[in-house]
Scaffold this motif. Structure first.
Motif, PDB file in Angstrom:
ATOM      1  N   ARG A 146      -9.287  10.557  15.403  1.00 51.16           N
ATOM      2  CA  ARG A 146     -10.476  10.963  14.650  1.00 51.16           C
ATOM      3  C   ARG A 146     -11.738  10.582  15.414  1.00 51.16           C
ATOM      4  O   ARG A 146     -12.708  11.343  15.459  1.00 51.16           O
ATOM      5  N   THR A 147     -11.728   9.408  16.036  1.00 47.77           N
ATOM      6  CA  THR A 147     -12.874   9.003  16.847  1.00 47.77           C
ATOM      7  C   THR A 147     -13.047   9.925  18.048  1.00 47.77           C
ATOM      8  O   THR A 147     -14.176  10.217  18.471  1.00 47.77           O
ATOM      9  N   ARG A 170     -10.938  -0.293  20.276  1.00 44.86           N
ATOM     10  CA  ARG A 170     -10.402  -0.719  18.968  1.00 44.86           C
ATOM     11  C   ARG A 170      -9.614  -2.013  19.089  1.00 44.86           C
ATOM     12  O   ARG A 170      -9.732  -2.900  18.237  1.00 44.86           O
ATOM     13  N   ARG A 214     -11.619  -5.335  19.436  1.00 45.84           N
ATOM     14  CA  ARG A 214     -12.285  -5.910  18.258  1.00 45.84           C
ATOM     15  C   ARG A 214     -11.552  -7.132  17.731  1.00 45.84           C
ATOM     16  O   ARG A 214     -12.090  -7.936  16.996  1.00 45.84           O
ATOM     17  N   THR A 256      -3.457   5.657  17.432  1.00 47.20           N
ATOM     18  CA  THR A 256      -3.358   5.815  15.985  1.00 47.20           C
ATOM     19  C   THR A 256      -4.176   7.031  15.566  1.00 47.20           C
ATOM     20  O   THR A 256      -4.929   7.607  16.354  1.00 47.20           O
ATOM     21  N   VAL A 257      -4.028   7.400  14.300  1.00 49.34           N
ATOM     22  CA  VAL A 257      -4.796   8.522  13.772  1.00 49.34           C
ATOM     23  C   VAL A 257      -6.285   8.211  13.815  1.00 49.34           C
ATOM     24  O   VAL A 257      -7.120   9.097  14.056  1.00 49.34           O
ATOM     25  N   GLU A 258      -6.634   6.964  13.625  1.00 45.37           N
ATOM     26  CA  GLU A 258      -8.044   6.570  13.683  1.00 45.37           C
ATOM     27  C   GLU A 258      -8.636   6.846  15.066  1.00 45.37           C
ATOM     28  O   GLU A 258      -9.777   7.303  15.185  1.00 45.37           O
ATOM     29  N   ASP A 259      -7.861   6.590  16.110  1.00 47.10           N
ATOM     30  CA  ASP A 259      -8.345   6.861  17.463  1.00 47.10           C
ATOM     31  C   ASP A 259      -8.558   8.354  17.684  1.00 47.10           C
ATOM     32  O   ASP A 259      -9.535   8.758  18.334  1.00 47.10           O
ATOM     33  N   PRO A 294      -9.501  15.121  10.347  1.00 52.75           N
ATOM     34  CA  PRO A 294      -8.303  14.571   9.673  1.00 52.75           C
ATOM     35  C   PRO A 294      -7.376  15.639   9.109  1.00 52.75           C
ATOM     36  O   PRO A 294      -6.159  15.450   9.069  1.00 52.75           O
TER      37      PRO A 294
END
Length: 507
Positions: A374-375, A341, A344, A369-372, A380
């Motif tokens: 989730r990946t 991430r 990028r 992060t929360v995005e990491d 969620p």
């Protein structure tokens, strides 16, 4: 008075006098009634004494000799004999199975058969053993005045845990706010949400140790479980409600105390959503979905004294509204997701970042992060019920050296206490501590490697020291840890290095 009334009174008097004459003639003057009352009184007294004996003694199995508190409820047999259900079942299985030749078993050493004719003279007293007296445990009720402030909680954690300043600060504030919420019990219309936590850190960084220390300092029940054993309801494995059953057992089946406890679910990364799997994910995403209501707060029916529900175990209702859930995991490969991430952002131009800027970063996990997550595979809805997310740093050489000697129950202090019982002083020089830390770094298992390394080098010392009462002090050197020398042995009154491996001084 009329003639009719006089006749009735005279008749009653005549009947009473006839009964009195009859009793005097037969010798029945009420003595038998009093004797019967005395017999009844003695019988009640004897019965109460038997009840008192039953309270002090418990039955035991005539075959395996296990008491009722261990083997469970006994089966009463004739002649005042009792057998546990396990031995009874094994006996029936042996009798119904025709494959056993009992004539051959009679001569095998250690095999005994129950002969009922030998048990004819067994009395109830002879098959009862005295119960162990258990001291009642005293628990204090939680009040807002008893909750220590965050800085006091962190100061107490500092005495046991080395480093991890951000993690200790975060946990102290979260726990303080959670138990303020429990103690106030929603005094007004403003409802405070739960402060469930998610700990991310490499193995051996102190996740479980932090939670254990925190529960001990706060004097609240703690249940530790692994998420690897949890499966969706109906499949082989532990149900999701089993984590609450363990907390209830830790609270001695006290529901009110269990509802103020802490549940630590380790290896939470193992229930991440499986990628590229065509089979039903019964131990991944399904477990996360099943834990949603548990984390948020719900009424759960759990068995008392068991982990699984069945018809023979009573159920009780436990509310998870005030239970603090702490989840922890190493999350392998999460660093790669974070690096991907962050990479990028690299581009061409004056403000471009180098592609290898985050390649060798030591503190990559702190940028999660929360995005990491989730990946990685966490849904969620599950992450949303763990609002406090923090990371623990990996241990370096300096931290490992501090872990060896600074905490209250440090490993070195434990060995020093063991040898102090033999009146021997144990010392480690700085070179030895550094060598132990370097070996632990190579194992890459964090603080867990320290114990294994010290156990290996202390084996000969712990074996040889009790042989000689003249030894007064042992000093562990770097040469002994590296295998090129040995420890320095000081006798009471003189100093003497012992000869070790390869002609070097040591044990």
């Amino acid at each position: 008075m009329s003639d009719k009334d006089f006749i009735i009174e005279e008749t009653n008097y005549t009947e009473e006098s006839d009964n009195k004459d009859e009793k005097e003639r037969t010798g029945d003057t009420g003595t038998d009634d009093r004797a019967d009352m005395c017999d009844d009184k003695e019988e009640v007294t004897a019965q109460s004494e038997d009840d008192k004996d039953d309270d002090e003694y418990e039955k035991y199995c005539i075959i395996c000799h296990r008491p009722e508190s261990v083997a469970g409820k006994m089966v009463d047999l004739p002649n005042n004999m009792t057998v546990c259900s396990d031995c009874m079942r094994k006996s029936f299985d042996a009798m119904t199975d025709g494959s056993i030749d009992y004539s051959k078993l009679m001569n095998i050493p250690g095999v005994q058969f129950l002969n009922l004719s030998d048990m004819e003279n067994v009395t109830p007293k002879s098959q009862k053993i005295k119960k162990k007296k258990e001291k009642p445990k005293e628990y204090h009720t939680l009040s807002i005045k008893d909750i220590p402030a965050p800085h006091k909680i962190k100061a107490q954690l500092d005495e046991y845990v080395v480093g991890q300043e951000y993690a200790k600060k975060t946990m102290s504030v979260a726990v303080y706010n959670h138990y303020k919420r429990v103690a106030t019990n929603m005094m007004d219309d403003i409802e405070i949400e739960k402060s469930n936590m998610l700990m991310i850190g490499p193995t051996g960084s102190g996740k479980t140790y932090l939670v254990k220390t925190l529960a001990r300092l706060l004097d609240v029940p703690l249940a530790i479980t692994d998420a690897t054993s949890l499966t969706e309801a109906g499949y082989i494995g532990d149900d999701i409600e089993s984590v609450v059953s363990k907390l209830l057992a830790a609270a001695d089946n006290d529901v009110e105390r269990a509802e103020q406890g802490i549940i630590f679910i380790d290896e939470i990364d193992k229930i991440a959503k499986k990628r590229n799997s065509s089979q039903r994910d019964v131990s991944g995403e399904s477990v996360q979905q099943g834990m949603l209501k548990l984390l948020e707060g719900s009424e759960v029916e759990v068995p008392v004294g068991a982990n699984s529900k069945n018809a023979m175990v009573p159920l009780t209702t436990v509310s998870t509204k005030n239970i603090l859930f702490i989840c922890g995991g190493a999350f392998p490969d999460l660093e790669e997701i974070i690096k991907e991430r962050l990479s990028r952002k690299t581009a061409m131009g004056f403000n471009a970042e180098l592609k290898d800027k985050y390649e060798h970063g030591k503190d990559i996990l702190s940028k999660v992060t929360v995005e990491d997550l989730r990946t990685f595979g966490m849904i969620p809805e599950f992450i949303g019920r763990l609002p406090i997310i923090f990371t623990l740093k990996g241990l370096d050489k300096d931290m490992l050296v501090k872990i060896l000697k600074e905490p209250k129950n440090a490993i070195l202090k434990q060995y020093q206490k063991l040898l102090a019982l033999d009146e021997v002083n144990l010392e480690f020089d700085d070179g030895a501590l550094g060598a132990i830390a370097e070996k632990a770094m190579k194992k890459n298992t964090g603080a867990r490697a320290l114990r294994a390394i010290i156990e290996e080098f202390m084996l000969d010392i712990m074996y040889e020291i009790p042989k000689d009462d003249n030894i007064g002090q042992v000093t562990i050197t770097r040469e002994y840890i590296e295998g090129t020398g040995g420890p320095i042995i000081e006798l009471r009154g003189q100093r003497m290095p012992l000869l070790g491996q390869n002609g070097a001084a040591g044990i």
